[in-house]
Motif scaffolding. Structure first.
Motif, PDB file in Angstrom:
ATOM      1  N   LEU A 139       0.405   0.449  -0.990  1.00 30.98           N
ATOM      2  CA  LEU A 139      -1.024   0.459  -1.281  1.00 30.98           C
ATOM      3  C   LEU A 139      -1.270   0.129  -2.744  1.00 30.98           C
ATOM      4  O   LEU A 139      -0.623   0.692  -3.629  1.00 30.98           O
ATOM      5  N   ARG A 176     -15.065  -2.160  -5.656  1.00 29.26           N
ATOM      6  CA  ARG A 176     -13.783  -1.511  -5.373  1.00 29.26           C
ATOM      7  C   ARG A 176     -13.009  -2.363  -4.362  1.00 29.26           C
ATOM      8  O   ARG A 176     -13.593  -3.198  -3.660  1.00 29.26           O
ATOM      9  N   SER A 181      -4.802  -0.271  -5.158  1.00 27.97           N
ATOM     10  CA  SER A 181      -6.248  -0.095  -5.082  1.00 27.97           C
ATOM     11  C   SER A 181      -6.877  -0.098  -6.475  1.00 27.97           C
ATOM     12  O   SER A 181      -6.198   0.127  -7.485  1.00 27.97           O
ATOM     13  N   TYR A 184      -9.089  -5.282   1.533  1.00 27.57           N
ATOM     14  CA  TYR A 184     -10.356  -4.569   1.746  1.00 27.57           C
ATOM     15  C   TYR A 184     -11.155  -4.564   0.444  1.00 27.57           C
ATOM     16  O   TYR A 184     -10.631  -4.197  -0.623  1.00 27.57           O
ATOM     17  N   LEU A 191     -12.092   3.832   0.815  1.00 25.61           N
ATOM     18  CA  LEU A 191     -11.479   4.422  -0.373  1.00 25.61           C
ATOM     19  C   LEU A 191     -12.023   5.830  -0.532  1.00 25.61           C
ATOM     20  O   LEU A 191     -12.948   6.079  -1.303  1.00 25.61           O
ATOM     21  N   LEU A 228      -5.403  -8.454  -5.524  1.00 21.98           N
ATOM     22  CA  LEU A 228      -6.590  -7.598  -5.622  1.00 21.98           C
ATOM     23  C   LEU A 228      -7.439  -7.971  -6.835  1.00 21.98           C
ATOM     24  O   LEU A 228      -8.677  -8.032  -6.745  1.00 21.98           O
ATOM     25  N   PHE A 287      -5.860   5.825   1.322  1.00 21.77           N
ATOM     26  CA  PHE A 287      -6.665   4.706   1.823  1.00 21.77           C
ATOM     27  C   PHE A 287      -6.886   4.949   3.298  1.00 21.77           C
ATOM     28  O   PHE A 287      -5.947   4.879   4.092  1.00 21.77           O
ATOM     29  N   ALA A 312      -8.808  -2.687  -2.136  1.00 22.15           N
ATOM     30  CA  ALA A 312      -7.443  -2.204  -1.875  1.00 22.15           C
ATOM     31  C   ALA A 312      -6.667  -3.240  -1.062  1.00 22.15           C
ATOM     32  O   ALA A 312      -7.265  -4.018  -0.305  1.00 22.15           O
ATOM     33  N   GLN A 367      -7.751   3.221  -8.982  1.00 22.81           N
ATOM     34  CA  GLN A 367      -6.515   3.707  -8.398  1.00 22.81           C
ATOM     35  C   GLN A 367      -6.788   4.907  -7.506  1.00 22.81           C
ATOM     36  O   GLN A 367      -7.460   5.850  -7.897  1.00 22.81           O
ATOM     37  N   SER A 368      -6.296   4.857  -6.313  1.00 25.02           N
ATOM     38  CA  SER A 368      -6.528   5.913  -5.327  1.00 25.02           C
ATOM     39  C   SER A 368      -5.214   6.248  -4.638  1.00 25.02           C
ATOM     40  O   SER A 368      -4.385   5.370  -4.382  1.00 25.02           O
TER      41      SER A 368
END
Length: 548
Positions: free
Chosen positions: A72, A45, A74, A138, A109, A34, A81, A47, A77-78
């Motif tokens: 995941l 952004r 991302s 993504y 996201l 990533l 998804f 992921a 940070q999330s």
């Protein structure tokens, strides 16, 4: 694009490949991929998703760590998804690449900060390995909707391909590490370690548990034979050396038990097994397993001690039973000897002396003395704790020999013998002498039981049969029988045999039968008399027992 720019781009890609390839964990690999994708593309952004619901992971080998099937990574940070359904179908279903400009509501996201512009650019492409889609990469941007150029997509695709290979390598590495962990844990639980010993160099390698059992330092690899010898109990090494030499000379499977002495003085009982094969260098090598059996040895010793204590206690009890049987058996002949001796004295005291009558009394004394000697001979082997010798024999022939030995008593008592032997009965595994002693005692008891029955009605019936892998022998008489209330007592000491029995006693007869894994019981014989039956298993599960 100029040659210099192409060279610079290739260097960036090569560097990214190196960064990605160095990672050996899912988390590290996803984050590295990533970071490189965001850095190269300039996206806002992104992921990485490994999905357990799609192709490869859904059909993965069972060794794949399933708890990591959904992963995941991302930025920012999330926690969630949400890949739109149309992207999932195109990217994961058809393994296609999607580049598009959409509204903010289509952002995957969903926890990311909403873009400031009214449009966002999306790049979504699959992570494919051997035609299996194992996840997606993504990226999205709300700064420059034209950021994902064909050149950018091509480079990101190259990174994705390398990452897919790396993800598969990580999967295999994780599976290998997990398998190794299970093996190490299994060896620890089972107290066994694996080893491989080169018979030419005398160097050996072993698992962690093998090192623990032999009290070796883990940094010693390979292990010199001298270090291995230093852990063997001095008294056990000569036998181990002979066993190894014989196994090497014949290239036969090796198995030997010996003791290991740790540096702190702790002693372990171990057993090593193995087989020979050719090593990578062509040398003859012994590969096998060494097992710590100290707990088993301790349990066996505790069991042996308990058995010895039980045997001692049982011996005292059996001695009392034998003493009771001897008293019961010799009481009658001793009383007869005393009575006949007194009668002889009276005949000789007469004037004139009655020599003929005195001689009859002396003859009775001799007979009673011989009966007493038979009793003592019969119990002598039991007092000495004679070893039971198991061997196969024909039960019908053995019982027929007993009848032959009892022929004079049968004729003198006017007894008619009838036999009903099962001639198809298999051979019995037991101590022939002991079983014949039981049969002889039961026959003599049956003869005595019919002394009060009128002539012509004294019938002794002996039969045999086989059922459920058991061989049974029944000895029936037409005597006065046994009172139902006393059927259990007849096997007690001092309530056993009558007359000129061998001296074993019914209690000892039952003990012998039980020692063979069988049972002895008594029941009515039709309208009159009693029938004693003993049943024995065809094969013995335990050998080497003694009459205690």
């Amino acid at each position: 694009m100029s040659w210099e720019s192409e060279t610079s781009e290739l260097e960036l890609v090569a560097k990214a490949f190196q960064v990605i390839s160095r990672e050996i964990s899912y988390q590290g690999l996803a984050k590295a991929l990533l970071a490189e994708a965001l850095s190269y593309s300039g996206a806002t952004r992104g992921a990485i998703l490994l999905s357990g619901q799609r192709d490869m992971l859904a059909k993965a080998d069972a060794s794949f760590p399933r708890e990591r099937a959904n992963f995941l990574a991302s930025f920012p940070q999330s926690a969630q998804f949400g890949l739109p359904e149309d992207l999932a179908e195109e990217v994961l279903g058809r393994k296609g690449t999607v580049v598009r400009v959409v509204g903010p509501a289509s952002s995957a996201l969903i926890d990311a900060t909403k873009p400031s512009s009214g449009k966002i650019a999306q790049l979504c492409l699959p992570l494919v390995h051997q035609n299996w889609a194992i996840g997606v990469i993504y990226l999205e941007s709300d700064v420059d909707v034209g950021i994902f150029t064909p050149q950018c997509v091509r480079v990101i695709s190259m990174l994705a391909s390398q990452a897919a290979i790396s993800f598969e390598s990580v999967r295999l590495f994780e599976a290998l590490r997990e398998t190794n962990m299970w093996m190490v844990r299994g060896q620890q639980i089972g107290g066994m370690g694996s080893y491989r010993w080169n018979t030419r160099t005398l160097l050996s390698r072993g698992s962690r548990e093998c090192y623990r059992i032999l009290d070796l330092d883990l940094d010693v690899n390979p292990v010199p034979f001298e270090m291995f010898i230093s852990r063997i109990h001095p008294k056990d090494y000569p036998a181990l050396e002979r066993a190894l030499g014989e196994a090497i000379s014949t290239k036969s499977p090796f198995a030997h038990e010996y003791r290991v002495i740790h540096r702190d003085g702790k002693s372990l009982h171990v057993v090593a097994v193995g087989q020979f094969d050719e090593g990578p260098t062509g040398d003859l090598e012994l590969e096998g397993i060494i097992t710590d059996i100290s707990q088993r040895k301790a349990a066996e010793q505790a069991l042996a001690d308990a058995r010895n204590e039980l045997a001692h206690a049982s011996g005292l009890t059996s001695l009392g039973e034998l003493a009771g049987s001897i008293i019961h058996e010799i009481d009658q002949p001793l009383t007869g000897i005393l009575t006949s001796a007194e009668a002889c004295a009276r005949w000789l005291d007469r004037d004139p002396a009655e020599a003929a009558e005195a001689r009859k009394s002396i003859a009775r004394i001799i007979r009673q003395a011989r009966r007493t000697a038979d009793v003592v001979t019969g119990v002598r082997s039991l007092v000495r704790g004679a070893q039971v010798r198991f061997a196969e024999f024909d039960i019908n022939e053995a019982v027929a020999e007993v009848l032959l030995l009892s022929k004079r008593e049968v004729e003198r008592a006017g007894v008619v013998v009838r036999t009903d032997f099962d001639r198809t009965a298999p051979r019995l595994e037991a101590d022939r002498v002991q079983i014949q002693q039981v049969a002889l005692n039961l026959v003599r008891n049956a003869i005595e039981a019919m002394t009060e029955v009128g002539d012509g009605n004294r019938i002794l019936t002996i039969s045999s049969w086989t059922a459920d892998d058991m061989i049974s022998v029944a000895i029936a008489d037409t005597g006065t029988g046994v009172d139902p209330a006393d059927r259990d007592r007849v096997f007690e000491t001092l309530y056993t045999t009558k007359g000129a029995g061998l001296g074993l006693g019914l209690s000892i007869c039952r003990k012998i039968v039980r020692l063979h894994g069988g049972k002895l019981w008594v029941e009515e014989n039709g309208r009159c008399g009693a029938k004693f039956t003993f049943s024995l298993p065809r094969r013995q599960a335990v050998r080497g027992a003694r009459i205690q």
